[in-house]
Design a protein around this motif. Structure first.
Motif, PDB file in Angstrom:
ATOM      1  N   VAL A   1      -6.995   3.811   5.047  1.00 37.98           N
ATOM      2  CA  VAL A   1      -5.751   3.037   5.079  1.00 37.98           C
ATOM      3  C   VAL A   1      -4.951   3.433   6.321  1.00 37.98           C
ATOM      4  O   VAL A   1      -4.810   4.625   6.632  1.00 37.98           O
ATOM      5  CB  VAL A   1      -4.905   3.288   3.813  1.00 37.98           C
ATOM      6  CG1 VAL A   1      -3.556   2.563   3.918  1.00 37.98           C
ATOM      7  CG2 VAL A   1      -5.651   2.817   2.568  1.00 37.98           C
TER       8      VAL A   1
ATOM      9  N   LEU B   1       0.876   6.978   0.260  1.00 35.32           N
ATOM     10  CA  LEU B   1      -0.092   5.970  -0.161  1.00 35.32           C
ATOM     11  C   LEU B   1      -0.056   5.811  -1.673  1.00 35.32           C
ATOM     12  O   LEU B   1      -0.065   6.801  -2.417  1.00 35.32           O
ATOM     13  CB  LEU B   1      -1.504   6.390   0.285  1.00 35.32           C
ATOM     14  CG  LEU B   1      -2.656   5.486  -0.137  1.00 35.32           C
ATOM     15  CD1 LEU B   1      -2.521   4.110   0.505  1.00 35.32           C
ATOM     16  CD2 LEU B   1      -3.991   6.122   0.221  1.00 35.32           C
TER      17      LEU B   1
ATOM     18  N   SER C   1      -6.147  -1.922   4.546  1.00 33.50           N
ATOM     19  CA  SER C   1      -6.912  -1.082   3.620  1.00 33.50           C
ATOM     20  C   SER C   1      -8.378  -1.497   3.740  1.00 33.50           C
ATOM     21  O   SER C   1      -8.723  -2.656   3.503  1.00 33.50           O
ATOM     22  CB  SER C   1      -6.418  -1.274   2.180  1.00 33.50           C
ATOM     23  OG  SER C   1      -7.278  -0.610   1.267  1.00 33.50           O
TER      24      SER C   1
ATOM     25  N   LEU D   1       0.801  -1.228   0.000  1.00 31.59           N
ATOM     26  CA  LEU D   1       0.000   0.000   0.000  1.00 31.59           C
ATOM     27  C   LEU D   1       0.832   1.274   0.000  1.00 31.59           C
ATOM     28  O   LEU D   1       0.380   2.311  -0.488  1.00 31.59           O
ATOM     29  CB  LEU D   1      -0.912   0.016   1.239  1.00 31.59           C
ATOM     30  CG  LEU D   1      -1.863  -1.168   1.428  1.00 31.59           C
ATOM     31  CD1 LEU D   1      -2.615  -1.015   2.752  1.00 31.59           C
ATOM     32  CD2 LEU D   1      -2.830  -1.254   0.270  1.00 31.59           C
TER      33      LEU D   1
ATOM     34  N   ARG E   1     -11.619   4.604   0.482  1.00 34.38           N
ATOM     35  CA  ARG E   1     -11.203   3.694   1.544  1.00 34.38           C
ATOM     36  C   ARG E   1     -10.501   4.436   2.676  1.00 34.38           C
ATOM     37  O   ARG E   1     -10.223   5.643   2.576  1.00 34.38           O
ATOM     38  CB  ARG E   1     -10.262   2.629   0.976  1.00 34.38           C
ATOM     39  CG  ARG E   1      -9.025   3.221   0.310  1.00 34.38           C
ATOM     40  CD  ARG E   1      -8.095   2.174  -0.240  1.00 34.38           C
ATOM     41  NE  ARG E   1      -7.019   2.786  -1.025  1.00 34.38           N
ATOM     42  CZ  ARG E   1      -5.879   2.175  -1.342  1.00 34.38           C
ATOM     43  NH1 ARG E   1      -5.665   0.924  -0.964  1.00 34.38           N
ATOM     44  NH2 ARG E   1      -4.969   2.792  -2.062  1.00 34.38           N
TER      45      ARG E   1
ATOM     46  N   ASN F   1      -0.128  -3.213   7.702  1.00 34.61           N
ATOM     47  CA  ASN F   1      -1.096  -2.201   7.274  1.00 34.61           C
ATOM     48  C   ASN F   1      -2.454  -2.837   7.045  1.00 34.61           C
ATOM     49  O   ASN F   1      -2.607  -4.067   7.064  1.00 34.61           O
ATOM     50  CB  ASN F   1      -0.609  -1.492   6.000  1.00 34.61           C
ATOM     51  CG  ASN F   1      -0.301  -2.464   4.863  1.00 34.61           C
ATOM     52  OD1 ASN F   1      -1.118  -3.317   4.509  1.00 34.61           O
ATOM     53  ND2 ASN F   1       0.898  -2.360   4.297  1.00 34.61           N
TER      54      ASN F   1
END
Length: 337
Positions: free
Chosen positions: A183, A147, A195, A141, A181, A193
């Motif tokens: 994140v 990002l 998402s 990601l 989304r 991470n």
């Protein structure tokens, strides 16, 4: 707050005999191609129908009867073309609720590859855009502390110093809020991470935890039913984050971005436009040096020519119009022959 997934079944189920209302596209769903003269060979052999391809599903429906067969991209296991007799057919293997279905679609009018190119290409676009629709853990990601944005994705807020409360001690990281989304990633290990697409958010609210007030996100059952807690200080910042996420989620629910972007190349024209009247064969008669074919072919009474007096032809044994000087009956027969 319930997720838009509550009502979203179009790419999750295989359904039969759906209603006309269920055939209509939902917000965010786009009709990509429409194919006529398609036969559902395995289920309705000999029954001509129409195949609709959207960014979420394919729909086949009979033109003569109200029966409808539906197959969603999210259920497809395999999609290939095979030769069936002298005609190439599209074989689709699906799995829905632990039940497998096989569909065979055949183009009744052979010669058009769109049955295969449209379905296979859109299915490939669906498979490569799952980040828009599926919750992902430990994915690729982040790149250079930023990002990695999806097409049509925009970052609306970046919040530093956000604790992930999944472990007893918590992990300090960074929060990204976008139009599709949420994140989070750990600052010390970017591969740690998550998402969370708005499509998979079942509820989001502020709750008390052993770490104090926290932002708690519950994902849908289809995504695993995760309960994720994040601590954001101070409380005002936490409340602002909740308000922003709720606002973006509401906008997304009204017009979801499913990430399946596919544009058809120039579509073939309708058969009526491609069909033109075939002109008669052009036959050019080359006259000899003494014959003017245009003069001979002009009928009596034509404005280009005056009537000539009749004379008796011994050769034919009947009365004919007097020939012009320099013309003979033999010469006329040669031209007309």
């Amino acid at each position: 707050m319930a997720s838009v997934l509550d009502a979203l079944w179009e790419d999750r189920d295989v359904r039969f005999d759906i209603t006309a209302q269920q055939m209509k596209t939902r917000p965010g769903e786009v009709l990509i191609d429409c194919l006529d003269s398609i036969e559902d060979t395995k289920g309705n052999n000999g029954d001509r129908g129409r195949l609709l391809v959207t960014n979420l599903r394919i729909i086949w429906h009979s033109l003569a009867l109200p029966r409808v067969n539906l197959c969603e991209f999210g259920c497809m296991v395999k999609c290939i073309s095979k030769l069936r007799g002298q005609t190439e057919a599209l074989y689709i293997l699906t799995k829905s609720n632990n039940t497998r279905f096989e569909f065979i679609f055949t183009n009744v009018v052979p010669g058009s590859p769109r049955l295969f190119t449209s379905v296979i290409a859109v299915h490939r676009a669906y498979e490569t855009s799952k980040m828009y629709r599926d919750l992902k853990l430990r994915a690729a990601l982040i790149q250079n502390k930023q990002l990695r944005l999806l097409p049509r994705e925009q970052v609306y807020d970046k919040i530093n110093g956000v604790w992930n409360l999944s472990s007893d001690q918590g992990n300090l990281g960074t929060f990204f809020i976008t139009n599709v989304r949420i994140v989070w990633h750990a600052n010390m290990n970017e591969s740690f991470n998550v998402s969370i697409p708005y499509l998979q958010i079942w509820s989001i609210r502020i709750r008390d935890s052993k770490f104090g007030l926290a932002l708690v996100i519950e994902s849908s059952r289809q995504s695993g039913g995760y309960v994720l807690g994040f601590k954001i200080d101070p409380v005002d910042k936490l409340q602002d984050a909740l308000k922003e996420i709720n606002s973006l989620h509401k906008v997304y629910s009204a017009n979801p971005i499913f990430g399946v972007d596919y544009e058809m190349e120039e579509r073939p024209q309708p058969l009526e436009e491609l069909t033109v009247e075939q002109p008669p064969d052009d036959v050019e008669i080359e006259p000899d040096e003494q014959t003017d074919a245009f003069t001979v072919s002009v009928p009596a009474g034509h404005p280009y020519q005056q009537d000539r007096e009749p004379v008796f032809s011994e050769e034919l044994g009947l009365a004919i119009e007097k020939l012009k000087d320099g013309f003979t009956l033999n010469g006329l027969w040669e031209v007309m022959g």
